[in-house]
Enzyme design. Sequence first.
Site, PDB file in Angstrom:
ATOM      1  N   GLU A 158       0.837  -1.194   0.000  1.00  0.00           N
ATOM      2  CA  GLU A 158       0.000   0.000   0.000  1.00  0.00           C
ATOM      3  C   GLU A 158       0.873   1.244   0.000  1.00  0.00           C
ATOM      4  OE1 GLU A 158      -1.583   0.386   4.323  1.00  0.00           O
ATOM      5  OE2 GLU A 158      -1.548  -1.743   3.867  1.00  0.00           O
ATOM      6  N   CYS A 173       3.732   8.478   0.698  1.00  0.00           N
ATOM      7  CA  CYS A 173       4.384   7.569   1.634  1.00  0.00           C
ATOM      8  C   CYS A 173       4.455   6.197   0.956  1.00  0.00           C
ATOM      9  CB  CYS A 173       3.546   7.509   2.907  1.00  0.00           C
ATOM     10  SG  CYS A 173       4.104   6.286   4.081  1.00  0.00           S
ATOM     11  N   CYS A 198       7.181  -6.800   6.947  1.00  0.00           N
ATOM     12  CA  CYS A 198       8.373  -6.269   7.619  1.00  0.00           C
ATOM     13  C   CYS A 198       8.804  -7.305   8.643  1.00  0.00           C
ATOM     14  CB  CYS A 198       8.004  -4.959   8.329  1.00  0.00           C
ATOM     15  SG  CYS A 198       9.399  -4.156   9.159  1.00  0.00           S
ATOM     16  N   GLY A 242       7.581  -1.905   5.780  1.00  0.00           N
ATOM     17  CA  GLY A 242       8.955  -2.324   5.532  1.00  0.00           C
ATOM     18  C   GLY A 242       9.968  -1.439   6.229  1.00  0.00           C
ATOM     19  N   GLU A 243      11.162  -1.999   6.375  1.00  0.00           N
ATOM     20  CA  GLU A 243      12.268  -1.247   6.971  1.00  0.00           C
ATOM     21  C   GLU A 243      13.249  -0.917   5.834  1.00  0.00           C
ATOM     22  OE1 GLU A 243      13.485   0.351   9.671  1.00  0.00           O
ATOM     23  OE2 GLU A 243      15.275   0.543   8.425  1.00  0.00           O
ATOM     24  N   SER A 252      12.763   6.800   6.898  1.00  0.00           N
ATOM     25  CA  SER A 252      12.533   6.490   8.312  1.00  0.00           C
ATOM     26  C   SER A 252      13.040   5.089   8.634  1.00  0.00           C
ATOM     27  CB  SER A 252      11.031   6.571   8.590  1.00  0.00           C
ATOM     28  OG  SER A 252      10.757   6.196   9.917  1.00  0.00           O
ATOM     29  N   SER A 270      13.032   6.127  14.256  1.00  0.00           N
ATOM     30  CA  SER A 270      11.920   5.726  15.116  1.00  0.00           C
ATOM     31  C   SER A 270      12.491   5.375  16.481  1.00  0.00           C
ATOM     32  CB  SER A 270      11.225   4.498  14.518  1.00  0.00           C
ATOM     33  OG  SER A 270      10.710   4.837  13.253  1.00  0.00           O
ATOM     34  N   LEU A 271      12.402   6.326  17.382  1.00  0.00           N
ATOM     35  CA  LEU A 271      13.029   6.134  18.700  1.00  0.00           C
ATOM     36  C   LEU A 271      12.032   5.491  19.668  1.00  0.00           C
ATOM     37  CD1 LEU A 271      15.814   6.670  19.905  1.00  0.00           C
ATOM     38  CD2 LEU A 271      14.959   8.849  20.763  1.00  0.00           C
ATOM     39  N   HIS A 272      10.920   6.155  19.875  1.00  0.00           N
ATOM     40  CA  HIS A 272       9.770   5.613  20.626  1.00  0.00           C
ATOM     41  C   HIS A 272      10.016   5.290  22.100  1.00  0.00           C
ATOM     42  CE1 HIS A 272       8.009   5.642  16.744  1.00  0.00           C
ATOM     43  NE2 HIS A 272       8.344   4.442  16.359  1.00  0.00           N
ATOM     44  N   ASN A 292      -1.378   4.923  16.634  1.00  0.00           N
ATOM     45  CA  ASN A 292      -2.562   4.566  15.877  1.00  0.00           C
ATOM     46  C   ASN A 292      -3.056   3.236  16.411  1.00  0.00           C
ATOM     47  OD1 ASN A 292      -4.195   5.021  13.497  1.00  0.00           O
ATOM     48  ND2 ASN A 292      -2.320   5.991  12.703  1.00  0.00           N
TER      49      ASN A 292
HETATM   50  N1  SAH Z   1      10.482   0.764   9.286  1.00  0.00           N
HETATM   51  C1  SAH Z   1      10.564   2.196   9.318  1.00  0.00           C
HETATM   52  C2  SAH Z   1       9.316   2.841   8.704  1.00  0.00           C
HETATM   53  C3  SAH Z   1       8.116   2.545   9.522  1.00  0.00           C
HETATM   54  S1  SAH Z   1       6.674   3.493   9.425  1.00  0.00           S
HETATM   55  C4  SAH Z   1      10.762   2.667  10.750  1.00  0.00           C
HETATM   56  O1  SAH Z   1      10.711   1.842  11.644  1.00  0.00           O
HETATM   57  O2  SAH Z   1      11.001   3.843  10.935  1.00  0.00           O
HETATM   58  C5  SAH Z   1       6.930   5.078  10.011  1.00  0.00           C
HETATM   59  C6  SAH Z   1       6.674   5.330  11.493  1.00  0.00           C
HETATM   60  O3  SAH Z   1       5.394   4.935  11.967  1.00  0.00           O
HETATM   61  C7  SAH Z   1       7.697   4.628  12.371  1.00  0.00           C
HETATM   62  O4  SAH Z   1       8.169   5.547  13.308  1.00  0.00           O
HETATM   63  C8  SAH Z   1       6.876   3.556  13.027  1.00  0.00           C
HETATM   64  O5  SAH Z   1       7.468   3.128  14.224  1.00  0.00           O
HETATM   65  C9  SAH Z   1       5.561   4.253  13.208  1.00  0.00           C
HETATM   66  N2  SAH Z   1       4.401   3.392  13.426  1.00  0.00           N
HETATM   67  C10 SAH Z   1       4.117   2.174  12.936  1.00  0.00           C
HETATM   68  N3  SAH Z   1       2.935   1.734  13.364  1.00  0.00           N
HETATM   69  C11 SAH Z   1       2.425   2.698  14.151  1.00  0.00           C
HETATM   70  C12 SAH Z   1       1.225   2.832  14.892  1.00  0.00           C
HETATM   71  N4  SAH Z   1       0.321   1.870  14.939  1.00  0.00           N
HETATM   72  N5  SAH Z   1       1.049   3.985  15.577  1.00  0.00           N
HETATM   73  C13 SAH Z   1       1.978   4.972  15.553  1.00  0.00           C
HETATM   74  N6  SAH Z   1       3.113   4.898  14.878  1.00  0.00           N
HETATM   75  C14 SAH Z   1       3.357   3.764  14.194  1.00  0.00           C
END
Ligand code: SAH
Length: 345
Positions: free
Chosen positions: A90, A103, A110, A157-158, A189, A212-214, A288
Amino acid sequence: MVNILDYTLDELKIWMKDNEESAFRAKQVFEWIYKGQYDFDLMKNISSSTKNKLKKFFYIGFPTIIETLESKEDKTRKLLLRLNDDNIVECVIMSYKHGNSVCVSTQVGCRMGCKFCASTIDGMIRNLTAGEILSQIILCQNVLGDRISNIVLMGSGEPLDNYDNVMKFLELVNSDYGLNIGQRHITLSTCGIVPKIYEMADKEMQITLAISLHATTDEIRKQIMPIANKYDIAQILDACKYYIEKTSRRITFEYSLVKGVNDSKEDAKSLGALLKNMLCHVNLIPVNEIKENSFKKSSKNDIANFVSILKYYGIEATVRREMGSDINAACGQLRRSYIQSKKQD
Ligand code: SAH
């Protein structure tokens, strides 16, 4: 058969020479394709013998659109695409006042296993080729009838787990014979594959790197992102500093806010302390919610507090607008619900 969209101009020139054709034909063929002519037979200035050779070896391969969903809340559109081997990916078009952003996905599924993400639930099926990534953008451009000005590699995907194809895609999309989209308009990303960040930094491109630190501790990060078992936060930040040194580009840190997991005032303070004095920007993403897990969004109040604490540390933070939430626009959600519904048929 080979997808010609996987070829760079230089590669096509070599192919032309190898097939006893003049190298300049390569440019002509690409001019047709990037103008929207996807049938070799209709390329007027190409002789029929050249066309025949091209047709024997190449196809002009686009995915087919299974479904286009348009958000009622904003102008976000999501395309569900079928690849030549029937795999499904998608991509999302976001239209802003300043232009259109797409995007794209870089893999089918992944294998990174982030706990909150729908793309990773069934693992990784395969890498996308450079041409398959590129064709998502061309398709979006055709659907919109308008130029795409920005690209984010934030679909399924990464990207750094598909490094060679993604680097080739960046070359293709940036090339003046192709879509000519500037590197500064492209954001990649990654969940933080450290050696690849160094490799990319050494290319000294002007791509925006998003991490993507989180989480602000390795302990919490390991709970939500398996890649944290391989590379710790300190290693990621060192790689980011190297990227900044090499490119002078500001890094984006993505931080998905999950209620009770990483959204406390303490978390905000430790994020502030970690990133203080770094050339960076924080993008907060209210998680999300997906039905496969129980992660919940942080409250509006907690999000606002988080932003103001970061400001206190001198760190600019924005909260990502939730676009297209009525059309399953989060990573991998649409593909997953489509595959699930087909299983039930
Ligand atoms: N593999 C890459 C691209 C991922 S998508 C990465 O890890 O960065 C882009 C961003 O959306 C990433 O920061 C990912 O962690 C975040 N993401 C994925 N699913 C999510 C969700 N359900 N809610 C919020 N962010 C999400």
